[in-house]
Design a protein around this motif. Structure first.
Motif, PDB file in Angstrom:
ATOM      1  N   GLY A  94     -11.251   8.418  50.430  1.00 29.01           N
ATOM      2  CA  GLY A  94     -12.409   7.763  51.006  1.00 29.01           C
ATOM      3  C   GLY A  94     -12.236   6.323  51.435  1.00 29.01           C
ATOM      4  O   GLY A  94     -12.344   6.002  52.616  1.00 29.01           O
ATOM      5  N   GLY A  95     -11.939   5.418  50.526  1.00 32.41           N
ATOM      6  CA  GLY A  95     -12.017   3.998  50.835  1.00 32.41           C
ATOM      7  C   GLY A  95     -10.839   3.401  51.552  1.00 32.41           C
ATOM      8  O   GLY A  95     -10.892   2.254  51.981  1.00 32.41           O
ATOM      9  N   GLY A 114      -9.266   4.089  54.503  1.00 29.86           N
ATOM     10  CA  GLY A 114      -9.438   3.787  55.912  1.00 29.86           C
ATOM     11  C   GLY A 114      -8.411   4.365  56.851  1.00 29.86           C
ATOM     12  O   GLY A 114      -7.591   5.204  56.500  1.00 29.86           O
ATOM     13  N   ARG A 136     -12.007   6.103  58.822  1.00 33.97           N
ATOM     14  CA  ARG A 136     -12.872   4.989  58.461  1.00 33.97           C
ATOM     15  C   ARG A 136     -12.824   4.797  56.947  1.00 33.97           C
ATOM     16  O   ARG A 136     -12.380   5.672  56.212  1.00 33.97           O
ATOM     17  CB  ARG A 136     -14.330   5.268  58.872  1.00 33.97           C
ATOM     18  CG  ARG A 136     -14.571   5.558  60.350  1.00 33.97           C
ATOM     19  CD  ARG A 136     -14.379   4.305  61.197  1.00 33.97           C
ATOM     20  NE  ARG A 136     -14.940   4.475  62.532  1.00 33.97           N
ATOM     21  CZ  ARG A 136     -14.345   5.099  63.531  1.00 33.97           C
ATOM     22  NH1 ARG A 136     -13.148   5.647  63.354  1.00 33.97           N
ATOM     23  NH2 ARG A 136     -14.924   5.180  64.713  1.00 33.97           N
ATOM     24  N   SER A 137     -13.306   3.646  56.501  1.00 33.82           N
ATOM     25  CA  SER A 137     -13.445   3.393  55.067  1.00 33.82           C
ATOM     26  C   SER A 137     -14.897   3.622  54.670  1.00 33.82           C
ATOM     27  O   SER A 137     -15.795   2.951  55.190  1.00 33.82           O
ATOM     28  CB  SER A 137     -13.045   1.952  54.727  1.00 33.82           C
ATOM     29  OG  SER A 137     -11.694   1.726  55.025  1.00 33.82           O
ATOM     30  N   ASP A 138     -15.126   4.550  53.764  1.00 32.88           N
ATOM     31  CA  ASP A 138     -16.465   4.788  53.225  1.00 32.88           C
ATOM     32  C   ASP A 138     -16.343   5.857  52.146  1.00 32.88           C
ATOM     33  O   ASP A 138     -15.240   6.262  51.786  1.00 32.88           O
ATOM     34  CB  ASP A 138     -17.442   5.212  54.329  1.00 32.88           C
ATOM     35  CG  ASP A 138     -18.853   4.669  54.082  1.00 32.88           C
ATOM     36  OD1 ASP A 138     -19.371   4.908  52.970  1.00 32.88           O
ATOM     37  OD2 ASP A 138     -19.412   4.021  54.982  1.00 32.88           O
ATOM     38  N   THR A 139     -17.486   6.332  51.678  1.00 35.77           N
ATOM     39  CA  THR A 139     -17.468   7.386  50.665  1.00 35.77           C
ATOM     40  C   THR A 139     -17.102   8.715  51.313  1.00 35.77           C
ATOM     41  O   THR A 139     -17.197   8.882  52.538  1.00 35.77           O
ATOM     42  CB  THR A 139     -18.845   7.521  49.996  1.00 35.77           C
ATOM     43  OG1 THR A 139     -19.784   7.941  51.002  1.00 35.77           O
ATOM     44  CG2 THR A 139     -19.286   6.202  49.382  1.00 35.77           C
ATOM     45  N   THR A 178     -10.974  12.794  55.147  1.00 34.12           N
ATOM     46  CA  THR A 178     -12.184  12.358  54.438  1.00 34.12           C
ATOM     47  C   THR A 178     -12.017  12.378  52.930  1.00 34.12           C
ATOM     48  O   THR A 178     -12.952  12.067  52.204  1.00 34.12           O
ATOM     49  CB  THR A 178     -13.378  13.263  54.797  1.00 34.12           C
ATOM     50  OG1 THR A 178     -13.177  14.570  54.225  1.00 34.12           O
ATOM     51  CG2 THR A 178     -13.544  13.373  56.295  1.00 34.12           C
ATOM     52  N   ALA A 200     -20.107  10.148  53.175  1.00 39.31           N
ATOM     53  CA  ALA A 200     -20.379   9.481  54.450  1.00 39.31           C
ATOM     54  C   ALA A 200     -19.347   9.861  55.501  1.00 39.31           C
ATOM     55  O   ALA A 200     -19.681  10.077  56.681  1.00 39.31           O
ATOM     56  CB  ALA A 200     -20.405   7.972  54.239  1.00 39.31           C
ATOM     57  N   LEU A 201     -18.095   9.951  55.094  1.00 42.17           N
ATOM     58  CA  LEU A 201     -17.041  10.309  56.044  1.00 42.17           C
ATOM     59  C   LEU A 201     -17.221  11.732  56.549  1.00 42.17           C
ATOM     60  O   LEU A 201     -17.063  12.003  57.750  1.00 42.17           O
ATOM     61  CB  LEU A 201     -15.669  10.156  55.383  1.00 42.17           C
ATOM     62  CG  LEU A 201     -15.209   8.713  55.116  1.00 42.17           C
ATOM     63  CD1 LEU A 201     -13.966   8.704  54.230  1.00 42.17           C
ATOM     64  CD2 LEU A 201     -14.926   7.995  56.428  1.00 42.17           C
TER      65      LEU A 201
END
Length: 886
Positions: free
Chosen positions: A652-653, A655, A854-857, A649, A860-861
């Motif tokens: 973040g982006g 993925g 996953r790709s996110d902040t 995590t 969020a992760l």
């Protein structure tokens, strides 16, 4: 070539000849040029013709394949410098002892395995090297040769053991305990490992090659590292060679091929590969419908290597000389490897009828030969004279690495039991008839009884064979393979001199990645240790904040810097230099880990301790090149692997493909790897300091894996008494809420966290404390060290020791109360490794990042995977409820 280069039949037209008369004029003109002006002028004219053809866009490229004959012509062969008869006898004795060792083991224990056929094909290739080319280390003093590096084909290990027996370095009892490493000591013997394994035989093997492909790429980067040492004026390696004997089937491995262009680009003429082309893999032909030697010639020549083809033995010279029409060369070039293996498996009569009987011209060539002579026609890799000529050509070649493509027969000399057969790789047993046949084939001085009982044979100490063997090895510096570890210990500067900012961070925000880079920059300035540090990066130095090191120490380049970089006016401009210190390997984790291994084993390979720091995306370490890391561990590497932007995590982006959730799980499986996941810069500083002292001062055979984060957060001061806990795996970081011993606050929990998730754990503790739940935060720096310590205590208890000790984790948790919640940025299996050492009666819940990324902040992760502060709070309350229910 075996035949004189003037043979016109070697130059076949590429298409229909529309004007034979003109063609003949051009051909005669070229041959006259060679005769009168010599080959150098001829080469110039050919290059000029190629240039003109390209300028006129005629659409023609030179063929990368040469005729299917030897590169070194008969007239160019040097005089053989040894006693051919003695060398052949020694080689035959070694062959026998290697065979006897494997067959003995499998008669006694059918499950042990072992390989006969691979060494049978490579024996003469090894013997030529041992007798004339492979130099051993004389010492580490001024003017003493520090030895060549030799990578041995792994399945041929029995032959290396058999030679060491002849040399007196292994006993008959040792040979009798091949692949019996556990039971050997009871018999007063040394167990011989299946393949080259330095960890198992630390005074014998230098390089682990048993995992196909690792040896070839490692040899290239070792050769380049020797240039690095020379260019940085640390050690003169200019007189040393790297030799690698590899299999043709092994060339299918991507690691075998991945660095060929680097070797050529760097002009590594200190590198010689001998590819044993016995044409057969484990189950069948390498290229049954083609010719592997042709394929490899195109590949290596195209990559920029010097190619030496060693195809046919001396017995073929007369045949080529009499082949005035070119029938023999044409037939060989039209014979695929699958058919060539059939010829290898059959006898002289079959080959007379089915090879030489293909046309009248071939039949005429074989007319004066008996069936036995046809059967004994040697391929080039079995002819000591031809092998020496090829090795000598390779050793003197300058400006390029050299590959020798040596044509051999798998199972050579095993006759109907295994020569050239599809099943030969798995051949481990021979019956009495086969053993007698092998003895006769190599004229061994053994009685029938000795042969059928698999008696080992060693000539008398004063025999011509033993005197010859010893004298040639003495001339080459001694026996090998031989691993030595003597090197000077390196002092490490005081931790305060380079890491005080981390130990007393005073709440400053920074990432642990940036803290590490800052420490590294300071360490590089140390007068003693600094020059021995080898910073390594695949191709993300700027991502990791290392651009400031470009100016400070430069990037190693064997040609310096031949251009003005675009950012030359920048403070962080790109700088390459002949004495540059950083190894930036491009987008090749396999190459970077090979460079790291070369540096991390320099203490044993070169007698010069170096300290490599390889920093990379953690996901592209153990997951991508885990086999290479395992081989480095086998080789007793000493250095740091830094898994940056670690965790599932934290990055973040990026993925799924970039987010690491399991490297600590893999690292824990490697016995000599100490893996740490520090949350804070101060913890990381203590770990790096201890690692440096353990590896280059105390000279212990360990390496460190340390994960680093790119997330900026407040860095606290390291508690004064925390160092021991940091190194042993955990310590009590902070207590939140009322006195945990107070009866008024019976609701208490213990929160364990590591790496980036420790900050979430601290937030959770603060929230719990605000709600009246006392929380003790334990910073876990190494789950694997805690697990190993616990297992060690457990094993001592099982063994009945009076004082088995208490697991460090249990001792630390004894000072805390309530259920235990453990959270990491890795899969739950990582914190699960210590469950057994949580004090009895304490509920233990683990939180991790199982699943794909996953790709996110980051927020969020962490919420998605259930490792954020809110998830920790929920788990704590659940555990408290469960405890109350009990």
């Amino acid at each position: 070539m075996n035949a004189p280069t003037a043979h016109h039949h070697l130059m076949q037209p590429l298409a229909t000849d529309t004007d034979p008369e003109e063609t003949a004029e051009w051909r005669d003109a070229f041959l006259a040029l060679v005769a009168t002006e010599g080959p150098e002028r001829a080469r110039f004219m050919l290059q000029e013709m190629v240039r003109l053809a390209r300028a006129q866009r005629v659409g023609w490229q030179p063929d990368l394949n040469t005729p299917y004959v030897n590169t070194v012509a008969v007239q160019d062969q040097p005089v053989f410098p040894g006693d051919l008869a003695i060398e052949e006898r020694v080689a035959s004795i070694v062959r026998w002892n290697a065979l006897a060792m494997v067959v003995r083991a499998n008669q006694a224990y059918g499950e042990l395995g072992g390989h006969i056929a691979s060494y049978a094909s490579a024996a003469d290739l090894f013997e030529s090297g041992f007798n004339h080319f492979f130099r051993a280390r004389e010492g580490v003093g001024e003017g003493q040769h520090r030895g060549d590096l030799v990578f041995f084909q792994p399945h041929s290990a029995p032959g290396v053991y058999a030679r060491a027996f002849m040399e007196g370095r292994l006993s008959e009892q040792d040979l009798m305990h091949y692949r019996q490493e556990l039971t050997a000591p009871a018999a007063g013997a040394q167990g011989l490992s299946s393949y080259p394994h330095p960890w198992l035989m630390p005074d014998f093997w230098q390089f682990p090659t048993g995992s196909m492909g690792i040896g070839p790429i490692s040899s290239i980067y070792h050769a380049r590292f020797m240039r690095y040492l020379t260019h940085r004026n640390l050690l003169d390696c200019s007189a040393r060679k790297v030799w690698g004997v590899f299999g043709d089937g092994e060339m299918d491995e991507p690691e075998s091929m991945s660095a060929l262009t680097l070797a050529a680009r760097e002009g590594l003429d200190n590198l010689v590969w001998v590819v044993n082309c016995n044409l057969q893999r484990l189950d069948g032909p390498v290229r049954g419908n083609g010719r592997i030697i042709d394929e490899l010639e195109r590949l290596f020549a195209g990559a920029g290597w010097n190619v030496v083809k060693l195809v046919w033995g001396s017995d073929w010279d007369g045949l080529f000389a009499r082949d005035l029409t070119g029938a023999l060369v044409r037939t060989l070039e039209g014979t695929v490897d699958g058919q060539m293996q059939t010829f290898a498996a059959k006898d002289g009569r079959f080959n007379r009828d089915n090879f030489f009987g293909q046309n009248p011209e071939l039949a005429a060539l074989a007319q004066g030969m008996t069936d036995e002579q046809i059967d004994r026609l040697k391929r080039g890799g079995h002819d000591l004279v031809k092998i020496h000529a090829a090795y000598a050509a390779a050793a003197r070649h300058q400006g390029q690495p050299t590959v020798i493509l040596a044509h051999t027969k798998k199972g050579y000399g095993m006759g109907t039991a295994g020569q050239g057969k599809m099943t030969t790789h798995s051949q481990k047993k021979l019956d009495e008839t086969d053993l007698i046949e092998f003895r006769n084939r190599f004229n061994l001085p053994l009685s029938d009884a000795q042969a059928t009982s698999l008696a080992f044979f060693k000539p008398a100490e004063d025999s011509p064979e033993m005197r010859y063997l010893r004298s040639h090895r003495q001339d080459l510096g001694g026996y090998l393979p031989r691993r030595e570890t003597a090197c000077d210990a390196l002092p490490v500067p005081a931790i305060a001199s380079y890491a005080q900012f981390a130990l007393q961070a005073d709440g400053k925000e920074m990432s642990t990645t940036m803290a590490f880079v800052r420490m590294l920059g300071s360490l590089l300035k140390d007068a003693t240790l600094g020059p021995r540090i080898v910073p390594i990066v695949a191709d993300e130095a700027r991502t990791f904040g290392m651009a400031n090191l470009f100016k400070q120490v430069g990037i190693y380049s064997s040609v310096g810097q031949r251009y003005a970089p675009e950012d030359i006016g920048s403070v962080l401009s790109y700088r390459e230099a002949l004495d540059g210190q950083i190894l930036e390997e491009g987008i090749s984790e396999a190459g970077a880990i090979a460079s790291w291994t070369a540096a991390a084993t320099s203490y044993s390979v070169h007698g010069l301790a170096m300290l490599p720091f390889y920093i990379y995306y953690s996901m592209f370490g153990f997951q991508r090149v885990g086999d290479a890391i395992w081989a480095a561990a086998d080789q007793r590497a000493r250095g740091f692997l830094l898994g940056a932007t670690s965790g599932r995590t934290t990055l973040g982006g990026e993925g799924l493909q970039h987010q690491d959730g399991s490297s600590h799980l893999v690292a824990a499986t490697i016995p000599n790897c100490k893996a740490y996941d520090p949350a804070y810069a101060g913890e990381m500083a203590v770990i790096v300091d201890a690692g440096m002292r353990e590896m280059v001062t105390e000279q212990r055979d360990v390496f460190y894996y340390v994960t680093l984060m790119n997330e900026n957060y407040a860095q606290p001061d390291l508690p004064a008494d925390a160092a021991e806990g940091v190194l042993r795996g955990c310590y009590v970081f902070q207590r939140f809420g009322a006195d945990s011993g107070s009866a008024a606050h019976a609701r208490q929990v213990t929160l364990m966290g590591s790496g980036a998730i420790l900050t979430e754990v601290v937030k959770a503790a603060q929230q719990l404390a605000a709600e009246g739940i006392a929380a003790t935060v334990v910073s876990v720096t190494s789950w694997s060290e805690l697990a190993r310590d616990g297992v060690a205590c457990e094993q001592r208890s099982i063994a009945g020791e009076e004082m088995p000790g208490t697991p460090w984790l249990a001792a630390q948790l004894a000072a805390t109360s309530g259920p235990v919640i453990a959270a990491t940025d890795y899969v739950r299996a990582v914190p699960e490794t210590v469950r057994a050492f949580v004090p009895e009666g304490r509920k233990y819940l683990t939180l991790g990042t199982d699943g794909f990324g996953r790709s996110d902040t980051r927020a969020a992760l962490r919420e998605f995977f259930g490792v954020d502060a809110a998830a920790v709070v929920r788990a704590a309350k659940f555990a408290l409820g469960a405890a109350a229910a009990r």
